[in-house]
Write a protein that holds these residues in place. Structure first.
Motif, PDB file in Angstrom:
ATOM      1  N   PHE A  29       0.828  -1.211   0.000  1.00 17.17           N
ATOM      2  CA  PHE A  29       0.000   0.000   0.000  1.00 17.17           C
ATOM      3  C   PHE A  29       0.862   1.261   0.000  1.00 17.17           C
ATOM      4  O   PHE A  29       0.657   2.171  -0.786  1.00 17.17           O
ATOM      5  CB  PHE A  29      -0.929  -0.004   1.227  1.00 17.17           C
ATOM      6  N   ILE A  33       1.199   1.302  -4.293  1.00 12.74           N
ATOM      7  CA  ILE A  33      -0.115   1.923  -4.517  1.00 12.74           C
ATOM      8  C   ILE A  33      -0.067   3.435  -4.292  1.00 12.74           C
ATOM      9  O   ILE A  33      -0.411   4.222  -5.175  1.00 12.74           O
ATOM     10  CB  ILE A  33      -1.185   1.273  -3.605  1.00 12.74           C
ATOM     11  N   ALA A 105      -6.756   2.471  -6.288  1.00 12.11           N
ATOM     12  CA  ALA A 105      -6.274   1.236  -6.941  1.00 12.11           C
ATOM     13  C   ALA A 105      -7.351   0.155  -6.863  1.00 12.11           C
ATOM     14  O   ALA A 105      -8.093   0.074  -5.885  1.00 12.11           O
ATOM     15  CB  ALA A 105      -5.004   0.732  -6.254  1.00 12.11           C
ATOM     16  N   VAL A 107      -8.287  -3.561  -5.995  1.00 17.13           N
ATOM     17  CA  VAL A 107      -7.670  -4.529  -5.083  1.00 17.13           C
ATOM     18  C   VAL A 107      -8.602  -5.717  -4.860  1.00 17.13           C
ATOM     19  O   VAL A 107      -9.813  -5.634  -5.091  1.00 17.13           O
ATOM     20  CB  VAL A 107      -7.342  -3.897  -3.692  1.00 17.13           C
TER      21      VAL A 107
END
Length: 541
Positions: A29, A33, A105, A107
């Motif tokens: 993350f 990301i 994003a 996921v």
């Protein structure tokens, strides 16, 4: 939703409920990301630096009936060896629950497909924040503290929308009556905007800034961090910068309409105090009476703000204080560092300047010892006035026009300063100087943006502009001094007031010079003209 937004989602074994306890999620993350997402956001303040890595320093859950959200505190580290902290509310949403196209994003969390999004784009989250503030109780042992202000009445959630273009913060308007400002850039300390706003509303009942209605903060072992500030939404007709630009445009139009001879306009010295009935009829005939009445109102509100900020004897953060050696060392260190920085920027950007700007820049470099000496000549032992908490970034853009009146907002302080420096008590005249520099800018911006429509040489317009500026300053300082001293604000006597105004004006103009050279060199002529005028340089000296 585009199909390609489903392509190549990041896959995590953990489910959303435990995401921030999992090292694997945290790692992916914060690097893969976030790094791509954050650098394109308006509120991200590190664009001029090189990002090294992002770290999640803390997180907390806020749950609604249907969803779990996270408040995430980020530390962004830069290659230039400094860091900044940011706040980001995060949501994980399946496609059918998504209220936005702004995706962080795609996921897959614990087998469930969806999207990471900034939670502020979710209606459910916006409602949740509103209800948490409105229904908050003083005693809360959770890490996240919601506070309901004394003036906030019990009210139902009806609507929410974003306010204008996202800047360094994100503001949400609720029910068309309240604004919740979410601070994106955060500090391990209470935000001055929250501190001053609450103080002015709840302790001083100051009417001319948006009333404090509530806040969101997070309590960490190192200190309290302000995440959000709720205030009343003040009905307005835009900010005072737009208002002033319109007024100055009309005044320059009058040069032609009224066949004004610029060379014959009566000039005055800077800081000459003027009651409105002392402004020469030639100036009133040219500029009109109404602009001076409006400046008088703005000046009154400024003085009233300072009286409120400087009249508390109980709360140490707001008790007036005298000058001392510690303050002087702080001031001189800060200004000599800033002055050297601006000198370097100017020397590196001289090639971008021409005409008057180049002439003034060379004059500035020729007189650098004189300017530095003025900064070092601050002798606290001669100061009889007091220092108070001030606005700190006071200009026309921080003031709303409400009919014939003005409302003052945004008490966060100077963006370049550390949070600690923003809370240092300073001469209230520093705010006054900030407003004077803003008047100067409004006059020159009008000449730059509309110069072609006025049938005069630019040099003539500059001359008219400088005269107009001195009358604006004269009427403002007369009213300000009367109101401030009438309210027992200790701003010193005339000689000290003039010294502090000159000192603070010079500091502001030197500060602006760096900004202009970096972002729009054509406008560097504005602070350079200001510096020449304050220092009383003669042309081609």
């Amino acid at each position: 939703m585009n199909d390609d937004q489903f392509q190549n989602p990041f896959v995590f074994k953990t489910n959303w409920e435990n995401a921030f306890e999992e090292k694997e999620f945290l790692k992916v993350f914060s690097s893969d990301i976030l790094e791509n997402y954050i650098i394109n956001k308006r509120w991200y303040g590190g664009k001029a630096s090189t990002l090294k890595y992002i770290e999640v320093v803390d997180s907390f859950k806020i749950a609604s009936k249907d969803n779990i959200y996270y408040g995430v505190l980020l530390e962004v580290n830069f290659k230039e060896a400094f860091y900044q902290h940011y706040f980001m509310p995060l949501a994980f949403m399946s496609e059918d629950k998504l209220d936005t196209n702004t995706i962080i994003a795609p996921v897959k969390m614990g087998g469930q497909s969806g999207f990471l999004v900034d939670a502020l784009h979710q209606e459910d989250f916006k409602r949740l924040l509103f209800e948490k503030i409105v229904n908050s109780r003083e005693k809360s042992d959770s890490k996240v503290k919601f506070h309901k202000g004394e003036k906030l009445e019990e009210t139902e959630y009806k609507t929410s929308k974003f306010m204008g273009v996202e800047q360094s913060n994100t503001s949400i308007i609720y029910n068309n009556t309240l604004v919740l400002k979410i601070f994106r850039r955060i500090y391990i300390s209470t935000n001055p905007d929250y501190e001053i706003s609450r103080f002015l509303t709840e302790r001083m009942d100051f009417k001319n800034s948006p009333a404090y209605m509530g806040s969101i903060s997070v309590a960490l072992s190192e200190g309290s961090i302000t995440l959000g500030l709720m205030q009343e939404l003040v009905p307005n007709q835009g900010d005072a910068w737009q208002f002033m630009i319109g007024e100055v445009d009309k005044i320059f139009d009058n040069l032609k309409q009224k066949k004004i001879n610029i060379a014959k306009l009566p000039d005055i010295e800077l800081f000459k105090r003027l009651k409105i009935n002392e402004v020469p009829h030639e100036i009133i005939d040219w500029a009109g009476l109404s602009i001076f009445i409006r400046i008088q109102t703005l000046s009154t509100r400024t003085a009233e703000m300072h009286i409120a900020l400087g009249s508390d004897i109980h709360e140490t953060a707001f008790t007036p204080t005298t000058y001392n050696g510690d303050y002087t060392v702080w001031l001189k260190n800060r200004l000599t560092y800033q002055f050297q920085n601006r000198l370097n920027i100017l020397e590196n950007n001289l090639h971008k300047l021409d005409g008057l700007a180049l002439e003034l820049a060379n004059q500035f470099l020729d007189h650098k010892k004189e300017i530095r000496k003025l900064f070092l000549d601050f002798d606290w032992t001669k100061m009889k006035s007091e220092r108070i908490r001030i606005h700190g970034d006071y200009h026309l853009g921080q003031v709303l026009v409400n009919g014939d009146d003005f409302y003052i907002l945004d008490f966060e302080g100077e963006p370049e300063s550390t949070i600690r420096d923003r809370k240092v008590k300073q001469p209230p005249l520093k705010d006054v100087a900030g407003m004077f520099r803003s008047f100067h800018y409004a006059i020159y911006a009008t000449i730059f943006n509309n110069g072609d429509k006025y049938p005069f040489e630019q040099e003539e317009l500059f001359k008219a502009g400088e005269i107009l500026f001195k009358y604006f300053v004269g009427v403002f300082i007369q009213t300000y001094t009367d109101v401030a001293q009438g309210g027992n604000l200790n701003i010193g006597y005339r000689k000290e007031i003039d010294f502090l105004l000159k000192y603070c004006l010079l500091e502001k103009a030197v500060y602006e010079l760096g900004y202009e050279l970096n972002s729009r060199p054509r406008w560097a002529v504005i602070p350079l003209t200001g510096i020449a005028s304050i220092m009383e340089f003669k042309k081609n000296s």
